[in-house]
Design an enzyme around this catalytic site. Sequence first.
Site, mmCIF file in Angstrom:
data_model
loop_
_atom_site.group_PDB
_atom_site.id
_atom_site.type_symbol
_atom_site.label_atom_id
_atom_site.label_comp_id
_atom_site.label_asym_id
_atom_site.label_seq_id
_atom_site.Cartn_x
_atom_site.Cartn_y
_atom_site.Cartn_z
ATOM 1 N N GLU A 249 52.446 41.077 33.510
ATOM 2 C CA GLU A 249 52.022 42.196 34.357
ATOM 3 C C GLU A 249 50.785 41.701 35.080
ATOM 4 O OE1 GLU A 249 50.505 44.757 36.284
ATOM 5 O OE2 GLU A 249 49.529 45.425 34.441
ATOM 6 N N CYS A 282 45.203 47.146 38.852
ATOM 7 C CA CYS A 282 46.154 46.298 39.571
ATOM 8 C C CYS A 282 47.049 47.105 40.499
ATOM 9 C CB CYS A 282 46.991 45.487 38.587
ATOM 10 S SG CYS A 282 47.776 46.485 37.309
ATOM 11 N N GLU A 382 43.526 40.242 46.224
ATOM 12 C CA GLU A 382 43.211 41.357 45.342
ATOM 13 C C GLU A 382 41.711 41.331 45.055
ATOM 14 O OE1 GLU A 382 45.117 43.422 41.388
ATOM 15 O OE2 GLU A 382 44.848 41.248 41.340
#
Length: 481
Positions: A249, A282, A382
Amino acid sequence: MIEKRQFYINGQWVDPAEPHDLQVINPSTEEPCAVISLAGEADVNAAVAAAKAAFPAWMATPPEDRIALAEKVLQVYEARKEDMAQAMSIEMGAPIDFSRSDQWGAGYGHTKGFLNAAKKFQFIRPLGDHAPNTRIVYEAAGVCAMITPWNWPMNQVTLKVIAAMIAGCTMVLKPSEESPLNAIVWAEIMDEAGVPAGVFNLVNGNGLGAGTLLSGHPDVDVVSFTGSTRAGLAISANAAKTLKRVHLELGGKGANLIFEDADDDAVARGVRDMMDNTGQSCNAPSRMLVQRGIYDAAVETAARVANSITVGPADQPGSHIGPVVNAVQFDKIQGLIRKGMEEGARLVAGGPDRPEGFNRGFFVRPTVFADANNQMTIAREEIFGPVLTMIPFDTEEEALEIANDTPYGLTNYVQTQDPARANRLALKLRSGMVEMNGQSRGQGAPFGGMKASGIGREGGSWGLEDFMEVKAISGWDAKTA
């Protein structure tokens, strides 16, 4: 100073084979709040050996008994709520009210979701009417190494530990060395609930040390990792040497598509969701794509909402956001904010450096960039901080192209009052999850992504299946089963 140097191995708290102390830093103060020890090879081997020895008996334990024990774990988790909330607040900077509600609550909700799914799950099921003597069996995958992050500690610990426990797996948990205190409380919860020795084990350590040892260990059958895409690639390569299963993940760069007919709160909601947990999620909607007709008004709203969000220390009550987790993250975020300014994005809220009144602590100003394009660094990378990037679009096709133009594919968001358009986009967006018009996914919905956002799904029945192997059996005698 909190001292927690021991590991939980085979049902006992044990000293490390060789001491290797690490200070845990309180991100609100930049001062040490605890000291732990990092595991070495002997510690990891001992934990894996305990899990391997406990596996046959735990796998053979009836599912209803494993489910009952998970219910007991949940009871103890509820009783230790304040201890858990305080641990997460001090070590990773979640404001205490948020830690009590959302951070602790995430673990509670996922555990409830697994219990509901498990009670309906058919561990042995018929293949179909065409094959009355063939059975499909879901059985435990084996010894699991679980490597969890600092940003949503109990969210990730419960998604892995509870699922694996119900599935019949044994495990070794290695939490982030940035936020180890919550995992120590969790080990105490597992012990108090009566989890058999060796079923659950805890070692602290860093990624290059204990993480590498676990992901490449020949007696580990499954690696479940949550963290950066870069680390996920390294873990996959290391695990491939022993042909173990890997669940990942990883990161995200979610697009929030806001059309001219979106509801009145869509922009403000998108900003608040981005700043939630100080942007350290996230699945954050970090790219706000706004249709041209409402773009200028949306920029004004986004700036106003961001400027209204307050920042403060984690130990203070209130609805403010806290610091980011450490100096490395703080410096990375500051660099990306400056990069956005250098590349020509228009800064409409926040900006570099600490908020006014702060000269210590890893506090970041809630920041909004407008007039960006999807090739800018702030739209590609990110950031993992309270930084929103706004991009205008004209047509539905253009919005879809921008949204999918990313290496990530975790969560995207759609805001429109046109149901046909919403459904159409949901099917075309390349992400593991799509949330529309502010509606959260239901309990037990799978969490996970596509592309560089990972492999596998967590939560509900999908999360259980990720820790099980599928066995097909012919010649099954239903009369004796």
